[in-house]
Each structure stands twice: as C-alpha cells, then as structure tokens.
Design an enzyme around this catalytic site. Sequence first.
Site, PDB file in Angstrom:
ATOM      1  N   HIS A  60       5.940   1.744   1.304  1.00  0.00           N
ATOM      2  CA  HIS A  60       5.048   1.055   0.366  1.00  0.00           C
ATOM      3  C   HIS A  60       4.795  -0.369   0.848  1.00  0.00           C
ATOM      4  O   HIS A  60       3.642  -0.840   0.865  1.00  0.00           O
ATOM      5  CB  HIS A  60       5.690   1.056  -1.023  1.00  0.00           C
ATOM      6  CG  HIS A  60       4.967   0.227  -2.045  1.00  0.00           C
ATOM      7  ND1 HIS A  60       4.085   0.765  -2.960  1.00  0.00           N
ATOM      8  CD2 HIS A  60       5.005  -1.105  -2.304  1.00  0.00           C
ATOM      9  CE1 HIS A  60       3.615  -0.191  -3.728  1.00  0.00           C
ATOM     10  NE2 HIS A  60       4.163  -1.343  -3.348  1.00  0.00           N
ATOM     11  N   GLU A  61       5.865  -1.068   1.234  1.00  0.00           N
ATOM     12  CA  GLU A  61       5.712  -2.465   1.668  1.00  0.00           C
ATOM     13  C   GLU A  61       4.982  -2.557   3.011  1.00  0.00           C
ATOM     14  O   GLU A  61       4.154  -3.448   3.219  1.00  0.00           O
ATOM     15  CB  GLU A  61       7.091  -3.132   1.759  1.00  0.00           C
ATOM     16  CG  GLU A  61       7.854  -3.165   0.452  1.00  0.00           C
ATOM     17  CD  GLU A  61       7.076  -3.802  -0.683  1.00  0.00           C
ATOM     18  OE1 GLU A  61       6.202  -4.644  -0.420  1.00  0.00           O
ATOM     19  OE2 GLU A  61       7.327  -3.435  -1.848  1.00  0.00           O
ATOM     20  N   HIS A 112       1.387  -2.357   2.339  1.00  0.00           N
ATOM     21  CA  HIS A 112       0.824  -3.639   1.911  1.00  0.00           C
ATOM     22  C   HIS A 112       0.400  -4.456   3.132  1.00  0.00           C
ATOM     23  O   HIS A 112      -0.691  -5.057   3.154  1.00  0.00           O
ATOM     24  CB  HIS A 112       1.863  -4.438   1.108  1.00  0.00           C
ATOM     25  CG  HIS A 112       1.838  -4.170  -0.371  1.00  0.00           C
ATOM     26  ND1 HIS A 112       0.677  -4.229  -1.118  1.00  0.00           N
ATOM     27  CD2 HIS A 112       2.834  -3.879  -1.242  1.00  0.00           C
ATOM     28  CE1 HIS A 112       0.963  -3.972  -2.382  1.00  0.00           C
ATOM     29  NE2 HIS A 112       2.257  -3.739  -2.481  1.00  0.00           N
ATOM     30  N   GLU A 166      -1.601  -2.023  -5.740  1.00  0.00           N
ATOM     31  CA  GLU A 166      -0.343  -1.295  -5.879  1.00  0.00           C
ATOM     32  C   GLU A 166      -0.581   0.210  -5.783  1.00  0.00           C
ATOM     33  O   GLU A 166       0.200   0.938  -5.159  1.00  0.00           O
ATOM     34  CB  GLU A 166       0.338  -1.650  -7.196  1.00  0.00           C
ATOM     35  CG  GLU A 166       0.975  -3.020  -7.226  1.00  0.00           C
ATOM     36  CD  GLU A 166       1.987  -3.231  -6.118  1.00  0.00           C
ATOM     37  OE1 GLU A 166       2.826  -2.333  -5.893  1.00  0.00           O
ATOM     38  OE2 GLU A 166       1.934  -4.290  -5.461  1.00  0.00           O
TER      39      GLU A 166
END
Length: 293
Positions: free
Chosen positions: A145-146, A149, A222
């Site tokens: 997930h990071e 980003h 997100e």
Amino acid sequence: MRRIVLFLATNLAVLVVLGTVMNLLEPWLVRQGIDVNNAAILIIAVVFGMGGAIVSLLMSKKIALMSTRAHVIEKPRNGTEQWLVDTVARQAKEAGIGMPDVAIYDAPEPNAFATGASRNNALVAVSSGLLQHMRPNEVEAVLAHEVSHVANGDMVTMTLLQGVLNTLVLLLSRVLGQIIDRAVFRSERGYGPGYFLVVIVLQIVLGILASMITMAFSRWREFRADAGGAKLAGRQNMIAALKRLGQVHGPAQLPESVEAFGIRGRVGGGIRRLLMSHPPLEERIRALSEGAR
C-alpha cells in the site's frame, strides 16, 4: 473531533502567518511607489503559497524521521529487518520506482506511512506495533500500500494541490478584500483598515474550503493505494490487512506532517467526513471486494 480542530487550526495558522507577511509587504510596496495590481498580487501569492508547499515536500523525509524518531535500516540487524528491506525492494522493482529508504519507528499501534520528494527518493516506515500485531502476509500488504503511494506520486500531487489551493486562498482573499474595502470603507487604494480585517476573515473561510478539497483528494488516493497494494501483494492479503487494522481501537497516533500518508488516519461520518484524511476501513474493504467481482 479534537484532532480535526487541531488540523484545521494548524492549516489556518499557516495561512494566516503567510497572509500577515503579505499584508505587511503590500503596503510597503505601495509606499515605495510600486503598483501592486492583481498581477503583482498573483506573483506574491504564488511565491508564498507554492514556495511553502515545495519546501515542505523537499524536507518531508527529514521531518518524518524527526517527528516519529524512526530508525532507517541501513544494515539489517535481524531477520525481520532483512525481510522488510527485501520485501520493499521487490515491490519497488515491480512498481517501477527507486528503492525507498525503509525505517521502523517505535509505537504500539499498527501503522505505516510513506513520504518523500519523488518516486525515486522516498521513505517507507512501519511501526513496531504493526510488526507485532500483524501476520507477515498482512505486513506485506501494508508495505505494498505504501509503495503504491510512492509509485502513484501521491506526495508530489498532494503538495502541488496544497500549494495551488494556498495560492488561491491568498489571492482571492486579497482581491475580494480590495473590492470590499473600496465599496464599503471607501478606501481609494483598497488598503484601508477594513482591507486587513476582510482578508483575515476570507482566509479563514477559504482556508476551510481548501482543507475540504485537500482531504477529499486524500481519501480518493487511499482507495487507489489499496488497489495498488492488492496488485503487488494480493487482494486477499490487502483485505486481511485492512480487517486487522479495523480491530485496532483508538486514534492513528501519527504526527500531522505524515498522518495523511499513513495507512490509518482520521475517519468519521456526517459533516466530519469532509475533513477526514482516510475513508472508513469498511468502505475500503468493500471497494476491494467489489473490484474482485
């Protein structure tokens, strides 16, 4: 609610400080015989509005490390640290970005964040609580997930958006302030006593609206990072990680400078949702599940 008030107060304080400097600068330029027209106000607003955002982006890694007291893994000291570095390296390669710095910060609650000035100069950090409370496949999904980003360029986009909105707030508050000062207070140049009062009020009102726009973008990215995490680590692993986070009670406990980039952040319903950095975990899980179908 307290964190929302603090978030708003901090953002508005920054705008008021920038605005006060501009309030002092504009009359001084007029006294020097410099014509401060709308074009000049725009240039000054861009310098102050975009300048602060860009400086913040360039210093984001250093600020994040200082505010969380995170330890960058330069030479892994144990198997867990080696696994973290290897996992991020593999995901970064798959995502087509440079290898981010990997760090651990001491905090009991599970969380993680990413920040940095570019896709090839980033930082991915996880809390000690995340490593303690999550299974390896769930930690892998959080890391993905990071990394997503970073791959999506969210830090740069967020900075540019904040800079543009700050510029518009500074510009519109002054243009409208001049118009109101001339119309109501009959000031010839538009820099009478009423101008400064009107500008401060407009900065607060427009600043709140700008914060709502920024947080709306934060919530949208997100969902996008969750989808990227599902692609890198597996959809079921991403869903499992979000469900595990849903079992954690209490605030995310990240400094405001990096809170918007954490996998957990401010959430809420009703009018408070307009100033939330993250959508509810239930909505994020539902989006992933519906995407699979």
